[in-house]
Design a protein around this motif. Sequence first.
Motif, PDB file in Angstrom:
ATOM      1  N   ARG A 164     -14.232 -13.065   5.587  1.00 35.61           N
ATOM      2  CA  ARG A 164     -12.803 -12.934   5.269  1.00 35.61           C
ATOM      3  C   ARG A 164     -12.588 -12.295   3.910  1.00 35.61           C
ATOM      4  N   GLN A 165     -13.403 -12.668   2.931  1.00 34.90           N
ATOM      5  CA  GLN A 165     -13.288 -12.081   1.597  1.00 34.90           C
ATOM      6  C   GLN A 165     -13.608 -10.584   1.627  1.00 34.90           C
ATOM      7  N   VAL A 166     -14.655 -10.218   2.352  1.00 39.01           N
ATOM      8  CA  VAL A 166     -15.037  -8.807   2.438  1.00 39.01           C
ATOM      9  C   VAL A 166     -13.978  -8.014   3.206  1.00 39.01           C
ATOM     10  N   GLU A 167     -13.434  -8.589   4.246  1.00 38.67           N
ATOM     11  CA  GLU A 167     -12.368  -7.903   4.987  1.00 38.67           C
ATOM     12  C   GLU A 167     -11.144  -7.695   4.111  1.00 38.67           C
ATOM     13  N   TRP A 168     -10.838  -8.676   3.272  1.00 40.08           N
ATOM     14  CA  TRP A 168      -9.724  -8.505   2.327  1.00 40.08           C
ATOM     15  C   TRP A 168     -10.001  -7.327   1.397  1.00 40.08           C
ATOM     16  N   LEU A 169     -11.200  -7.268   0.821  1.00 38.76           N
ATOM     17  CA  LEU A 169     -11.524  -6.165  -0.083  1.00 38.76           C
ATOM     18  C   LEU A 169     -11.486  -4.832   0.651  1.00 38.76           C
ATOM     19  N   SER A 170     -11.944  -4.810   1.888  1.00 43.33           N
ATOM     20  CA  SER A 170     -11.938  -3.553   2.646  1.00 43.33           C
ATOM     21  C   SER A 170     -10.517  -3.036   2.827  1.00 43.33           C
ATOM     22  N   ARG A 171      -9.549  -3.932   3.034  1.00 42.28           N
ATOM     23  CA  ARG A 171      -8.158  -3.497   3.175  1.00 42.28           C
ATOM     24  C   ARG A 171      -7.624  -2.947   1.866  1.00 42.28           C
ATOM     25  N   VAL A 172      -7.952  -3.622   0.771  1.00 45.57           N
ATOM     26  CA  VAL A 172      -7.500  -3.156  -0.543  1.00 45.57           C
ATOM     27  C   VAL A 172      -8.046  -1.766  -0.833  1.00 45.57           C
ATOM     28  N   LEU A 173      -9.344  -1.589  -0.618  1.00 45.24           N
ATOM     29  CA  LEU A 173      -9.974  -0.312  -0.934  1.00 45.24           C
ATOM     30  C   LEU A 173      -9.525   0.800   0.009  1.00 45.24           C
ATOM     31  N   ALA A 174      -9.396   0.484   1.295  1.00 43.97           N
ATOM     32  CA  ALA A 174      -8.978   1.503   2.261  1.00 43.97           C
ATOM     33  C   ALA A 174      -7.581   2.022   1.937  1.00 43.97           C
ATOM     34  N   ALA A 175      -6.715   1.151   1.463  1.00 44.25           N
ATOM     35  CA  ALA A 175      -5.362   1.576   1.081  1.00 44.25           C
ATOM     36  C   ALA A 175      -5.373   2.510  -0.129  1.00 44.25           C
ATOM     37  N   ARG A 176      -6.483   2.509  -0.852  1.00 42.45           N
ATOM     38  CA  ARG A 176      -6.628   3.376  -2.027  1.00 42.45           C
ATOM     39  C   ARG A 176      -7.500   4.590  -1.745  1.00 42.45           C
ATOM     40  N   GLY A 177      -7.787   4.829  -0.471  1.00 43.29           N
ATOM     41  CA  GLY A 177      -8.521   6.029  -0.111  1.00 43.29           C
ATOM     42  C   GLY A 177     -10.003   5.842   0.094  1.00 43.29           C
ATOM     43  N   MET A 178     -10.474   4.594   0.165  1.00 45.18           N
ATOM     44  CA  MET A 178     -11.896   4.318   0.381  1.00 45.18           C
ATOM     45  C   MET A 178     -12.064   3.609   1.721  1.00 45.18           C
ATOM     46  N   PRO A 179     -12.344   4.345   2.781  1.00 43.49           N
ATOM     47  CA  PRO A 179     -12.477   3.712   4.100  1.00 43.49           C
ATOM     48  C   PRO A 179     -13.489   2.574   4.092  1.00 43.49           C
ATOM     49  N   SER A 180     -13.282   1.606   4.974  1.00 43.01           N
ATOM     50  CA  SER A 180     -14.146   0.426   4.988  1.00 43.01           C
ATOM     51  C   SER A 180     -15.586   0.775   5.337  1.00 43.01           C
TER      52      SER A 180
END
Length: 298
Positions: A164-180
Amino acid sequence: MTAAPGPDEAHQLLLDHADRTLTGRLEDPAVVAAVVGVERLVVATGSTDEAILRAALAGEPVAGTDPEVVAALVAESEAHVTAGLIRRASGQSVDAAVVNPASGGYDITTDATLLRAAVRAAQGSIDAMPYYGARYGERGSRFATTDSAWLISLAGLGEGRAIRQVEWLSRVLAARGMPSWLLETHLDALVAEVRSVAGEEAVGALPAAANALAHARRQHVDDDLVRAAEHWAAEALGDSLLVPHTGALVAAAVADQLAGVTRDDSALLDWFTDPERVTPQAAAALRAVRQRVLDHAR
């Protein structure tokens, strides 16, 4: 009144840790900054030899390195150690802000061995994906280090919590242009680094977190389609490619959109098709690659 720490004190602390022998939990912010600073030099010089690291810290030429890059790393490390000395004097604890003032101060691993592994994995990921440097510059490098050190701190959690923590970070980063997909591949690199220095037990829940990201992506864009998109982009754009692996990144951004990680893939695609960076023809070619990915996605 205690005098503020000077650059000589910070430089000496870096020299003190050039042997990279310190192990165990670190509670001194200045030492954390020194350990990270020295390890960044390890990556920059490609050497763990104490004499070479001391030479780099002294500003002496090191074969195979860019003197300006090394000098900038040393200066930044000295600044971080100085800030750590100030934190030490005021009794502040260790957090990400020790080596990344813009981080906001989240928790990171304080185990010296794992911290070094985090630095190596972060820089390895950045070197393997020039997109990071082209888009985010040195700020991206600093966040990669602290995000990597935060991810290691999740290893001891149960798999569900870590995922869950990693999925949260993936959403944050993907919204900034870094795909999961980038976080997925970084986790793989991080797991390999941790295994190499601390064994299987130390990686804990991290492989499960990496697998969860990979599984979500592959439901829509599998590994074969990522590789195909890489080929399509190289074929369509040739010398107009802004960075290597453009096609894979576009495919990964499509996967995030289809999986609901992001609302759309504009955070990445808009950067790649910005008219200030590419010609209209190149932008159109990349959009055509994106459409091919969509046509082949599940």
